[in-house]
Design an enzyme around this catalytic site. Sequence first.
Site, PDB file in Angstrom:
ATOM      1  N   ASP A 100       6.846   2.173  -1.250  1.00  0.00           N
ATOM      2  CA  ASP A 100       6.270   3.206  -0.691  1.00  0.00           C
ATOM      3  C   ASP A 100       6.620   2.850   0.937  1.00  0.00           C
ATOM      4  OD1 ASP A 100       4.171   5.625  -0.605  1.00  0.00           O
ATOM      5  OD2 ASP A 100       2.895   4.056   0.271  1.00  0.00           O
ATOM      6  N   PHE A 151       1.033  11.432  -3.923  1.00  0.00           N
ATOM      7  CA  PHE A 151       0.202  10.131  -4.696  1.00  0.00           C
ATOM      8  C   PHE A 151       0.715  10.371  -6.159  1.00  0.00           C
ATOM      9  CE2 PHE A 151      -3.012   7.633  -6.091  1.00  0.00           C
ATOM     10  CZ  PHE A 151      -2.625   6.303  -5.319  1.00  0.00           C
TER      11      PHE A 151
HETATM   12  P1  5GP Z   1       3.975  -0.225  -0.169  1.00  0.00           P
HETATM   13  O1  5GP Z   1       3.206   0.990   0.680  1.00  0.00           O
HETATM   14  O2  5GP Z   1       3.677  -1.396   0.483  1.00  0.00           O
HETATM   15  O3  5GP Z   1       5.369  -0.178  -0.346  1.00  0.00           O
HETATM   16  O4  5GP Z   1       3.328  -0.111  -1.461  1.00  0.00           O
HETATM   17  C1  5GP Z   1       2.151  -1.019  -1.716  1.00  0.00           C
HETATM   18  C2  5GP Z   1       1.796  -0.733  -3.169  1.00  0.00           C
HETATM   19  O5  5GP Z   1       0.820   0.712  -3.129  1.00  0.00           O
HETATM   20  C3  5GP Z   1       2.640  -0.267  -4.365  1.00  0.00           C
HETATM   21  O6  5GP Z   1       3.190  -1.590  -4.921  1.00  0.00           O
HETATM   22  C4  5GP Z   1       1.656   0.396  -5.285  1.00  0.00           C
HETATM   23  O7  5GP Z   1       1.228  -0.433  -6.092  1.00  0.00           O
HETATM   24  C5  5GP Z   1       0.696   1.220  -4.221  1.00  0.00           C
HETATM   25  N1  5GP Z   1       1.248   2.608  -4.176  1.00  0.00           N
HETATM   26  C6  5GP Z   1       2.143   3.055  -3.292  1.00  0.00           C
HETATM   27  N2  5GP Z   1       2.306   4.422  -3.358  1.00  0.00           N
HETATM   28  C7  5GP Z   1       1.593   4.626  -4.392  1.00  0.00           C
HETATM   29  C8  5GP Z   1       1.588   5.868  -5.189  1.00  0.00           C
HETATM   30  O8  5GP Z   1       1.825   7.097  -4.938  1.00  0.00           O
HETATM   31  N3  5GP Z   1       0.627   5.859  -6.375  1.00  0.00           N
HETATM   32  C9  5GP Z   1      -0.172   4.603  -6.670  1.00  0.00           C
HETATM   33  N4  5GP Z   1      -0.849   4.913  -7.749  1.00  0.00           N
HETATM   34  N5  5GP Z   1       0.011   3.605  -5.982  1.00  0.00           N
HETATM   35  C10 5GP Z   1       1.034   3.493  -5.022  1.00  0.00           C
END
Ligand code: 5GP
Length: 179
Positions: A100, A151
Amino acid sequence: MRESIDHILFSEEQIQTRIREMAQQISTEYADKDPIFIGVFKGVVLFFADFVKRVSIHCEMDFLQISSYQGTQSKHMELKKALCSDITGRHVVILEDIFDTGHSLEYTYDYICRQAPASVKIVTLLDKPARRDPKVTLQADLVGFTVPNEFVVGYGMDYNEHFRNLPYIGVLKPEVYEG
Ligand code: 5GP
Ligand code: MG
């Protein structure tokens, strides 16, 4: 639970088909490399399990867990569960649920690189490039699906710890957030 989902992005069948392709590709690339697959808890558990079942070569597994907290200026990452294995000199494949902003993967990648592995590859089921922090230069080596800036829940991914056990990936109805 289905009544909370606005629409399904990837069905169980689509997910399993793509995972079979990804696992075949990694099995070919890592034949004779004795890789270690490292999953990032908790969102990755369903993907991890289905992926390793389709891997046809010898491999090992380990897991780590990180959490993020909001500091006064920016988000900080914290290691909640360290690896159990010695990965020095090993070929590491990181498995993630979703790429993300990239903060988690960047933290994970740096943590793993500090332990001097022979190589590191990043495999993520989902990539959401629209949300990437421009400061993050890391790239995934293998992506299951690219998703729009929504999301998503299901197949390991949660909203307030719910929906992880859905066998598909979907987008929540707005009223679920609005409560
Ligand atoms: P980052 O923003 O550090 O790349 O993502 C961190 C974590 O946030 C991901 O590994 C995931 O567990 C959670 N995350 C990010 N985007 C989403 C999303 O669209 N849905 C859900 N359920 N979790 C998310
Ligand atoms: Mg994750």
